[in-house]
Design a protein around this motif. Structure first.
Motif, PDB file in Angstrom:
ATOM      1  N   MET A  12     -26.020  49.486   1.268  1.00 36.34           N
ATOM      2  CA  MET A  12     -24.723  49.016   1.761  1.00 36.34           C
ATOM      3  C   MET A  12     -23.943  48.404   0.608  1.00 36.34           C
ATOM      4  SD  MET A  12     -24.716  49.859   4.867  1.00 36.34           S
ATOM      5  CE  MET A  12     -23.362  48.928   5.554  1.00 36.34           C
ATOM      6  N   THR A  13     -22.876  49.074   0.200  1.00 34.72           N
ATOM      7  CA  THR A  13     -22.175  48.660  -0.998  1.00 34.72           C
ATOM      8  C   THR A  13     -21.500  47.294  -0.849  1.00 34.72           C
ATOM      9  OG1 THR A  13     -20.279  49.930  -0.225  1.00 34.72           O
ATOM     10  CG2 THR A  13     -21.776  51.017  -1.753  1.00 34.72           C
ATOM     11  N   HIS A  14     -21.188  46.884   0.387  1.00 30.48           N
ATOM     12  CA  HIS A  14     -20.492  45.607   0.529  1.00 30.48           C
ATOM     13  C   HIS A  14     -21.387  44.413   0.230  1.00 30.48           C
ATOM     14  CE1 HIS A  14     -22.427  45.759   4.449  1.00 30.48           C
ATOM     15  NE2 HIS A  14     -22.089  44.530   4.660  1.00 30.48           N
ATOM     16  N   SER A  15     -22.673  44.639   0.053  1.00 34.12           N
ATOM     17  CA  SER A  15     -23.583  43.540  -0.276  1.00 34.12           C
ATOM     18  C   SER A  15     -23.903  43.496  -1.772  1.00 34.12           C
ATOM     19  CB  SER A  15     -24.884  43.680   0.526  1.00 34.12           C
ATOM     20  OG  SER A  15     -25.576  44.860   0.130  1.00 34.12           O
ATOM     21  N   LEU A  16     -23.294  44.390  -2.557  1.00 32.93           N
ATOM     22  CA  LEU A  16     -23.673  44.525  -3.967  1.00 32.93           C
ATOM     23  C   LEU A  16     -22.931  43.576  -4.892  1.00 32.93           C
ATOM     24  CD1 LEU A  16     -23.906  48.396  -4.388  1.00 32.93           C
ATOM     25  CD2 LEU A  16     -25.746  46.771  -4.005  1.00 32.93           C
ATOM     26  N   HIS A  17     -21.930  42.901  -4.400  1.00 34.61           N
ATOM     27  CA  HIS A  17     -21.062  42.142  -5.302  1.00 34.61           C
ATOM     28  C   HIS A  17     -21.253  40.634  -5.196  1.00 34.61           C
ATOM     29  CE1 HIS A  17     -19.142  45.939  -6.203  1.00 34.61           C
ATOM     30  NE2 HIS A  17     -19.036  46.155  -4.900  1.00 34.61           N
ATOM     31  N   ARG A  18     -22.400  40.218  -4.692  1.00 38.01           N
ATOM     32  CA  ARG A  18     -22.672  38.783  -4.621  1.00 38.01           C
ATOM     33  C   ARG A  18     -22.780  38.242  -6.042  1.00 38.01           C
ATOM     34  NH1 ARG A  18     -24.512  38.784   0.923  1.00 38.01           N
ATOM     35  NH2 ARG A  18     -25.736  36.872   0.997  1.00 38.01           N
ATOM     36  N   GLU A  19     -22.203  37.082  -6.262  1.00 47.64           N
ATOM     37  CA  GLU A  19     -22.176  36.493  -7.598  1.00 47.64           C
ATOM     38  C   GLU A  19     -22.921  35.168  -7.626  1.00 47.64           C
ATOM     39  OE1 GLU A  19     -18.440  36.370  -9.602  1.00 47.64           O
ATOM     40  OE2 GLU A  19     -17.693  38.186  -8.618  1.00 47.64           O
ATOM     41  N   GLY A  20     -23.388  34.801  -8.823  1.00 49.05           N
ATOM     42  CA  GLY A  20     -24.076  33.527  -8.996  1.00 49.05           C
ATOM     43  C   GLY A  20     -25.093  33.633 -10.102  1.00 49.05           C
ATOM     44  N   THR A  21     -25.791  32.537 -10.327  1.00 46.57           N
ATOM     45  CA  THR A  21     -26.830  32.548 -11.353  1.00 46.57           C
ATOM     46  C   THR A  21     -28.061  33.279 -10.821  1.00 46.57           C
ATOM     47  OG1 THR A  21     -27.842  30.501 -10.556  1.00 46.57           O
ATOM     48  CG2 THR A  21     -26.021  30.285 -12.153  1.00 46.57           C
ATOM     49  N   HIS A  30     -36.069  55.354  -2.057  1.00 49.19           N
ATOM     50  CA  HIS A  30     -35.628  56.681  -2.512  1.00 49.19           C
ATOM     51  C   HIS A  30     -34.211  56.675  -3.055  1.00 49.19           C
ATOM     52  CE1 HIS A  30     -32.880  57.547   0.844  1.00 49.19           C
ATOM     53  NE2 HIS A  30     -33.766  56.958   1.623  1.00 49.19           N
ATOM     54  N   THR A  31     -33.459  55.580  -2.821  1.00 50.53           N
ATOM     55  CA  THR A  31     -32.089  55.504  -3.309  1.00 50.53           C
ATOM     56  C   THR A  31     -31.802  54.082  -3.767  1.00 50.53           C
ATOM     57  OG1 THR A  31     -31.388  57.184  -1.709  1.00 50.53           O
ATOM     58  CG2 THR A  31     -29.651  55.846  -2.708  1.00 50.53           C
ATOM     59  N   ILE A  32     -31.102  53.940  -4.896  1.00 50.74           N
ATOM     60  CA  ILE A  32     -30.725  52.619  -5.392  1.00 50.74           C
ATOM     61  C   ILE A  32     -29.245  52.642  -5.753  1.00 50.74           C
ATOM     62  CG2 ILE A  32     -31.074  50.913  -7.224  1.00 50.74           C
ATOM     63  CD1 ILE A  32     -33.958  51.827  -7.422  1.00 50.74           C
ATOM     64  N   ASN A  33     -28.487  51.694  -5.214  1.00 44.05           N
ATOM     65  CA  ASN A  33     -27.085  51.514  -5.578  1.00 44.05           C
ATOM     66  C   ASN A  33     -26.960  50.297  -6.481  1.00 44.05           C
ATOM     67  OD1 ASN A  33     -26.128  53.661  -4.054  1.00 44.05           O
ATOM     68  ND2 ASN A  33     -25.847  52.408  -2.223  1.00 44.05           N
ATOM     69  N   ILE A  34     -26.190  50.414  -7.539  1.00 43.50           N
ATOM     70  CA  ILE A  34     -25.998  49.308  -8.475  1.00 43.50           C
ATOM     71  C   ILE A  34     -24.507  49.039  -8.636  1.00 43.50           C
ATOM     72  CG2 ILE A  34     -26.363  48.509 -10.845  1.00 43.50           C
ATOM     73  CD1 ILE A  34     -28.813  50.306 -10.981  1.00 43.50           C
ATOM     74  N   SER A  35     -24.118  47.781  -8.550  1.00 41.75           N
ATOM     75  CA  SER A  35     -22.716  47.414  -8.725  1.00 41.75           C
ATOM     76  C   SER A  35     -22.303  47.550 -10.183  1.00 41.75           C
ATOM     77  CB  SER A  35     -22.492  45.967  -8.272  1.00 41.75           C
ATOM     78  OG  SER A  35     -21.196  45.534  -8.637  1.00 41.75           O
ATOM     79  N   LEU A  36     -21.136  48.131 -10.408  1.00 41.75           N
ATOM     80  CA  LEU A  36     -20.578  48.220 -11.763  1.00 41.75           C
ATOM     81  C   LEU A  36     -19.587  47.098 -12.026  1.00 41.75           C
ATOM     82  CD1 LEU A  36     -20.058  52.072 -12.063  1.00 41.75           C
ATOM     83  CD2 LEU A  36     -21.940  50.695 -12.938  1.00 41.75           C
ATOM     84  N   GLY A  37     -19.530  46.147 -11.124  1.00 44.05           N
ATOM     85  CA  GLY A  37     -18.622  45.027 -11.312  1.00 44.05           C
ATOM     86  C   GLY A  37     -17.293  45.251 -10.628  1.00 44.05           C
ATOM     87  N   VAL A  38     -16.380  44.332 -10.826  1.00 44.48           N
ATOM     88  CA  VAL A  38     -15.056  44.394 -10.204  1.00 44.48           C
ATOM     89  C   VAL A  38     -14.029  44.732 -11.272  1.00 44.48           C
ATOM     90  CG1 VAL A  38     -13.319  43.108  -8.912  1.00 44.48           C
ATOM     91  CG2 VAL A  38     -15.756  42.689  -8.488  1.00 44.48           C
ATOM     92  N   HIS A  39     -13.171  45.714 -11.006  1.00 42.54           N
ATOM     93  CA  HIS A  39     -12.181  46.168 -11.981  1.00 42.54           C
ATOM     94  C   HIS A  39     -10.774  46.073 -11.392  1.00 42.54           C
ATOM     95  CE1 HIS A  39     -15.443  47.847 -14.485  1.00 42.54           C
ATOM     96  NE2 HIS A  39     -16.021  48.094 -13.308  1.00 42.54           N
ATOM     97  N   GLY A  40      -9.783  46.119 -12.242  1.00 42.28           N
ATOM     98  CA  GLY A  40      -8.400  46.042 -11.770  1.00 42.28           C
ATOM     99  C   GLY A  40      -7.805  44.683 -12.090  1.00 42.28           C
TER     100      GLY A  40
END
Length: 215
Positions: free
Chosen positions: A1-10, A127-137
């Motif tokens: 689920m891509t909407h969970s990939l952008h959590r930020e923190g240490t 079998h599948t891994i999604n990785i966030s590329l960060g936030v752009h724009g």
């Protein structure tokens, strides 16, 4: 689920943040999935999630929904999202899923090294891994990183930066505790993966450092 990939923190903070999705898929495991999803949710409850939402209710556990209401609401095609605040909890849930072998799609979101470790320990092979590329724009329009640690815990962006600042101000003025402030932030989360325990820890750390003016 891509909407969970952008959590930020240490890394230290994100060590206590794992989102878990039970996701029947059309054409694969959708038909007749309700009792299977219900059984998986029971396993999640036994492992101690800190938040949860079912797509049939659209309200998370801090919006007045009781755990039994989540179970009762499950029907064919229901998806259930949850979050854990410790490694042991997510591992326990995945061990239960493996033993139950219900054939329903499962997604885990967290620090990739930790998720891989847990999967290896249990004997699961993602079998599948999604990785966030960060936030752009137009990133200059984003709130500062300290505030994004809170806002990114709701994948739909329903936790407003202004609400975070208001909660910090109310804690600073002694009107509410860090835990109660964290519950205020958890309530509007539309995806049930806002982690109020991590949020309370962040409020404890950040509130003494912030002076938030009333507008």
């Amino acid at each position: 689920m891509t909407h969970s990939l952008h959590r930020e923190g240490t890394i230290d903070s994100l060590e206590r943040d794992y989102a878990l999705f039970i996701y029947p898929a059309r054409g694969f495991n959708y038909k007749g999935c309700a009792p299977k999803v219900r059984r998986l949710v029971e396993i999640v409850y036994q492992a101690g999630p800190v938040n949860m939402i079912a797509t049939t209710l659209r309200h998370n556990l801090y919006s007045g929904v009781r755990p039994e209401e989540v179970l009762d609401s499950i029907k064919e095609g229901s998806r259930v999202f949850s979050v854990f605040n410790n490694r042991e909890g997510i591992k326990e849930a995945l061990k239960g899923f493996k033993a139950a072998d219900e054939g329903i799609s499962i997604v885990v979101s967290g620090l990739i090294d930790r998720v891989r470790e847990i999967a290896l320990e249990i004997g699961l092979d993602p079998h599948t891994i999604n990785i966030s590329l960060g936030v752009h724009g137009g990133t200059d329009r984003l709130p500062p990183p300290d505030i994004r640690q809170f806002t990114t815990m709701c994948g739909h962006g329903m936790v407003s930066p202004l609400l975070v600042r208001d909660v910090i101000r109310r804690i600073n003025s002694g009107k509410i505790s860090s835990w109660d402030g964290s519950l205020v932030l958890a309530k509007p989360c539309a995806c049930g993966i806002y982690n109020p325990h991590r949020s309370a820890e962040l409020l404890e750390e950040l509130t003494p450092l912030y002076t938030v003016a009333r507008r």
